[in-house]
Write an enzyme that holds these catalytic residues in place. Structure first.
Site, PDB file in Angstrom:
ATOM      1  N   ASP A  92       0.866  -1.169   0.000  1.00  0.00           N
ATOM      2  CA  ASP A  92       0.000   0.000   0.000  1.00  0.00           C
ATOM      3  C   ASP A  92       0.910   1.228   0.000  1.00  0.00           C
ATOM      4  O   ASP A  92       2.062   1.174   0.445  1.00  0.00           O
ATOM      5  CB  ASP A  92      -0.955  -0.010   1.202  1.00  0.00           C
ATOM      6  CG  ASP A  92      -2.100   0.988   1.026  1.00  0.00           C
ATOM      7  OD1 ASP A  92      -2.139   1.676  -0.012  1.00  0.00           O
ATOM      8  OD2 ASP A  92      -2.931   1.097   1.940  1.00  0.00           O
ATOM      9  N   SER A  93       0.356   2.342  -0.479  1.00  0.00           N
ATOM     10  CA  SER A  93       1.163   3.518  -0.789  1.00  0.00           C
ATOM     11  C   SER A  93       1.436   4.436   0.390  1.00  0.00           C
ATOM     12  O   SER A  93       2.196   5.372   0.266  1.00  0.00           O
ATOM     13  CB  SER A  93       0.412   4.335  -1.828  1.00  0.00           C
ATOM     14  OG  SER A  93      -0.864   4.678  -1.295  1.00  0.00           O
ATOM     15  N   GLY A  94       0.779   4.200   1.510  1.00  0.00           N
ATOM     16  CA  GLY A  94       0.862   5.164   2.607  1.00  0.00           C
ATOM     17  C   GLY A  94      -0.299   6.132   2.581  1.00  0.00           C
ATOM     18  O   GLY A  94      -0.511   6.892   3.521  1.00  0.00           O
ATOM     19  N   GLY A  95      -1.087   6.082   1.511  1.00  0.00           N
ATOM     20  CA  GLY A  95      -2.235   6.973   1.362  1.00  0.00           C
ATOM     21  C   GLY A  95      -3.309   6.737   2.403  1.00  0.00           C
ATOM     22  O   GLY A  95      -4.253   7.503   2.510  1.00  0.00           O
ATOM     23  N   TYR A  96      -3.197   5.693   3.161  1.00  0.00           N
ATOM     24  CA  TYR A  96      -4.154   5.413   4.227  1.00  0.00           C
ATOM     25  C   TYR A  96      -3.500   5.608   5.589  1.00  0.00           C
ATOM     26  O   TYR A  96      -4.039   6.296   6.457  1.00  0.00           O
ATOM     27  CB  TYR A  96      -4.647   3.964   4.081  1.00  0.00           C
ATOM     28  CG  TYR A  96      -5.618   3.528   5.135  1.00  0.00           C
ATOM     29  CD1 TYR A  96      -6.954   3.907   5.075  1.00  0.00           C
ATOM     30  CD2 TYR A  96      -5.203   2.718   6.195  1.00  0.00           C
ATOM     31  CE1 TYR A  96      -7.847   3.498   6.043  1.00  0.00           C
ATOM     32  CE2 TYR A  96      -6.096   2.303   7.164  1.00  0.00           C
ATOM     33  CZ  TYR A  96      -7.416   2.694   7.087  1.00  0.00           C
ATOM     34  OH  TYR A  96      -8.296   2.294   8.049  1.00  0.00           O
ATOM     35  N   ASP A 146      -2.862   8.238  -2.710  1.00  0.00           N
ATOM     36  CA  ASP A 146      -4.218   8.777  -2.747  1.00  0.00           C
ATOM     37  C   ASP A 146      -4.564   9.410  -1.399  1.00  0.00           C
ATOM     38  O   ASP A 146      -3.802   9.290  -0.446  1.00  0.00           O
ATOM     39  CB  ASP A 146      -5.225   7.647  -3.041  1.00  0.00           C
ATOM     40  CG  ASP A 146      -5.179   6.555  -1.969  1.00  0.00           C
ATOM     41  OD1 ASP A 146      -4.112   6.385  -1.345  1.00  0.00           O
ATOM     42  OD2 ASP A 146      -6.191   5.880  -1.743  1.00  0.00           O
ATOM     43  N   GLN A 194     -11.687   6.695  -5.447  1.00  0.00           N
ATOM     44  CA  GLN A 194     -12.191   7.293  -4.196  1.00  0.00           C
ATOM     45  C   GLN A 194     -13.600   7.844  -4.446  1.00  0.00           C
ATOM     46  O   GLN A 194     -14.266   7.388  -5.358  1.00  0.00           O
ATOM     47  CB  GLN A 194     -11.225   8.378  -3.693  1.00  0.00           C
ATOM     48  CG  GLN A 194      -9.883   7.825  -3.196  1.00  0.00           C
ATOM     49  CD  GLN A 194      -9.987   7.055  -1.867  1.00  0.00           C
ATOM     50  OE1 GLN A 194     -10.983   7.152  -1.155  1.00  0.00           O
ATOM     51  NE2 GLN A 194      -8.959   6.257  -1.555  1.00  0.00           N
ATOM     52  N   GLY A 221     -11.188   4.038   0.375  1.00  0.00           N
ATOM     53  CA  GLY A 221     -12.136   4.901   1.072  1.00  0.00           C
ATOM     54  C   GLY A 221     -13.371   4.196   1.596  1.00  0.00           C
ATOM     55  O   GLY A 221     -14.357   4.845   1.950  1.00  0.00           O
ATOM     56  N   ASP A 271      -7.705  -7.216   1.532  1.00  0.00           N
ATOM     57  CA  ASP A 271      -6.750  -7.282   2.642  1.00  0.00           C
ATOM     58  C   ASP A 271      -7.439  -6.661   3.842  1.00  0.00           C
ATOM     59  O   ASP A 271      -8.323  -5.810   3.674  1.00  0.00           O
ATOM     60  CB  ASP A 271      -5.475  -6.469   2.352  1.00  0.00           C
ATOM     61  CG  ASP A 271      -5.703  -4.988   2.578  1.00  0.00           C
ATOM     62  OD1 ASP A 271      -6.303  -4.340   1.703  1.00  0.00           O
ATOM     63  OD2 ASP A 271      -5.321  -4.463   3.653  1.00  0.00           O
ATOM     64  N   HIS A 340      -4.886 -19.553  13.237  1.00  0.00           N
ATOM     65  CA  HIS A 340      -6.253 -20.023  13.018  1.00  0.00           C
ATOM     66  C   HIS A 340      -7.039 -19.050  12.136  1.00  0.00           C
ATOM     67  O   HIS A 340      -7.654 -19.447  11.140  1.00  0.00           O
ATOM     68  CB  HIS A 340      -7.012 -20.232  14.341  1.00  0.00           C
ATOM     69  CG  HIS A 340      -8.472 -20.318  14.082  1.00  0.00           C
ATOM     70  ND1 HIS A 340      -9.055 -21.456  13.575  1.00  0.00           N
ATOM     71  CD2 HIS A 340      -9.440 -19.356  14.094  1.00  0.00           C
ATOM     72  CE1 HIS A 340     -10.333 -21.195  13.330  1.00  0.00           C
ATOM     73  NE2 HIS A 340     -10.591 -19.936  13.632  1.00  0.00           N
TER      74      HIS A 340
HETATM   75  N1  GUN Z   1      -6.489   0.888   2.721  1.00  0.00           N
HETATM   76  C1  GUN Z   1      -7.798   0.915   3.048  1.00  0.00           C
HETATM   77  N2  GUN Z   1      -8.419   1.931   2.419  1.00  0.00           N
HETATM   78  C2  GUN Z   1      -7.483   2.566   1.694  1.00  0.00           C
HETATM   79  C3  GUN Z   1      -7.508   3.722   0.829  1.00  0.00           C
HETATM   80  O1  GUN Z   1      -8.531   4.361   0.611  1.00  0.00           O
HETATM   81  N3  GUN Z   1      -6.315   4.088   0.265  1.00  0.00           N
HETATM   82  C4  GUN Z   1      -5.155   3.389   0.482  1.00  0.00           C
HETATM   83  N4  GUN Z   1      -4.033   3.798  -0.101  1.00  0.00           N
HETATM   84  N5  GUN Z   1      -5.126   2.326   1.286  1.00  0.00           N
HETATM   85  C5  GUN Z   1      -6.257   1.915   1.877  1.00  0.00           C
END
Ligand code: GUN
Length: 376
Positions: A92-96, A146, A194, A221, A271, A340
């Site tokens: 994941d990009s760090g956008g969350y 994002d 988004q 989102g 995930d 488990h």
């Molecule tokens: N993980 C859960 N939701 C998001 C999201 O909206 N953006 C990103 N980058 N990761 C997420």
């Protein structure tokens, strides 16, 4: 990366497919265990490979950038080698995480300035440097930078934010084109839809994301506090628009029921921290329903953890023993619960795949959904 659609359910939009990358084949629908900082917490790689057996796991740019930091990962030859995992990884990009973990973040057109949750130091993420960091981490699938909007989110904020995410996407793509691969295998880039909980924004975002022609697409989102029905409505709007011949990844979702309902809407990849995080807190997802193993009710219950026996821990330990480990705060309890739960999540998506291929997914799903939410 190659995506091959194998079957589509007749009564829903569920699909079974394969994604092939330089690190192997991913059979979908897939659940990707979360390995935030280079480890699926509490599970060593041998157990992960042999007992849980996922085709792909997840890592986080935000965490890996802060620790161990990219120079160490580069010296190791990328995250696969550093953590001894030779199957697929998605980062994941760090956008969350920037929005959920760091304090004092400032979002501007240029990027996000944020304060580390570890030592309070200041950092800046831009679409450009996040692409470079992900090149260095070296995951097989990398995500666009994002903004994940909160819930609820005011319409005008959601709209402005969505447009900024689209402009950031253009910058990600432009920068990736001039940032060479660091290692001897390919990387695939996924943009993220988004638009909060507004159908018109979701449609607009899905159309924009589809128009850039990436090899796979993600939906962000969601699962940020909205009711499940609203989540499903948004997924349905977006999967109508995203191309059928490319994988669709719903980020951060969810409970077993959320996963089955979203598979029915045409999602291929998921995930969530739920099986690992809730497992460490004593919550078990089983074939019979949800168990809080810390509950006194299990104190002397010598029946096995889950009679279905998906992973070996299910039938080799009793509920009473596992409860005891939690009571005395032994780390083995958290390890058993994690193995488990991940085993259960992977079983669930593999069963879904089997039923899509067999042509009876919807009937099976409707039966499962009734069972999975039961609290024991
Ligand atoms: N993980 C859960 N939701 C998001 C999201 O909206 N953006 C990103 N980058 N990761 C997420």
């Amino acid at each position: 990366m190659h995506f091959k659609l194998e079957a589509t359910d007749l009564q829903s939009s569920a699909r079974a497919a394969t994604i092939t990358t330089d690190h192997g084949i991913i059979e979908t629908p897939i659940f990707m265990p979360v390995g935030t900082v280079g480890t699926v917490k509490g599970v060593h790689q041998r157990e992960l490979r042999e007992d849980i057996n996922p085709d792909i796991i997840l890592g986080n740019t935000y965490h890996l950038y802060l620790r161990p930091q990219t120079p160490v990962l580069e010296k190791a030859g990328g995250l696969h080698k550093f953590m001894n995992w030779d199957r697929n990884i998605l980062t994941d990009s760090g956008g969350y995480q920037v929005y959920s973990l760091s304090a004092n973040r400032k979002i501007k057109e240029e990027g996000v300035k944020f304060k580390s949750h570890i030592d309070g130091s200041y950092h800046v993420f831009t679409p450009e440097n996040v692409m470079e960091i992900q090149r260095t981490i070296g995951a097989d699938i990398i995500m666009a930078f994002d903004e994940c909007t909160p819930y609820p989110c005011e319409y005008n904020y959601a709209k402005r934010s969505m447009h900024m995410t689209h402009r950031w996407l253009d910058r990600c793509i432009k920068h990736l084109e001039k940032t060479p691969l660091k290692y001897d295998y390919g990387q695939t880039f996924f943009p993220i839809v988004q638009g909060s909980t507004y159908k018109d924004l979701r449609r607009q975002s899905a159309e924009y994301i589809a128009s850039v022609g990436a090899e796979g697409n993600a939906i962000g989102g969601l699962s940020v506090g909205e009711p499940a029905d609203e989540m499903y409505e948004m997924t349905a709007v977006v999967t109508e628009i995203l191309p059928k011949e490319k994988p669709r990844y719903l980020m951060g979702v969810g409970t077993p029921v959320n996963i089955l309902e979203n598979i029915a809407l045409g999602i291929d990849m998921f995930d969530c921290v739920m099986p690992t995080r809730n497992g460490r807190n004593g919550m078990l997802f089983t074939s019979e329903g949800i168990i809080n193993i810390k509950n006194k009710k299990w104190e002397a219950d010598l029946s096995v953890i889950d009679p279905m026996g998906i992973t070996w821990v299910d039938t080799e330990y009793s509920k009473a023993y596992l409860r005891h480990l939690f009571t005395v705060n032994e780390m083995l309890g958290r390890q058993i619960a994690t193995i488990h739960n991940l085993g259960f999540y992977l079983w669930l998506v593999r069963e879904a795949r089997k039923h899509i291929l067999a042509g009876d997914f919807t009937e099976w799903k409707n039966g499962m959904v009734k069972k999975l939410d039961q609290r024991l």
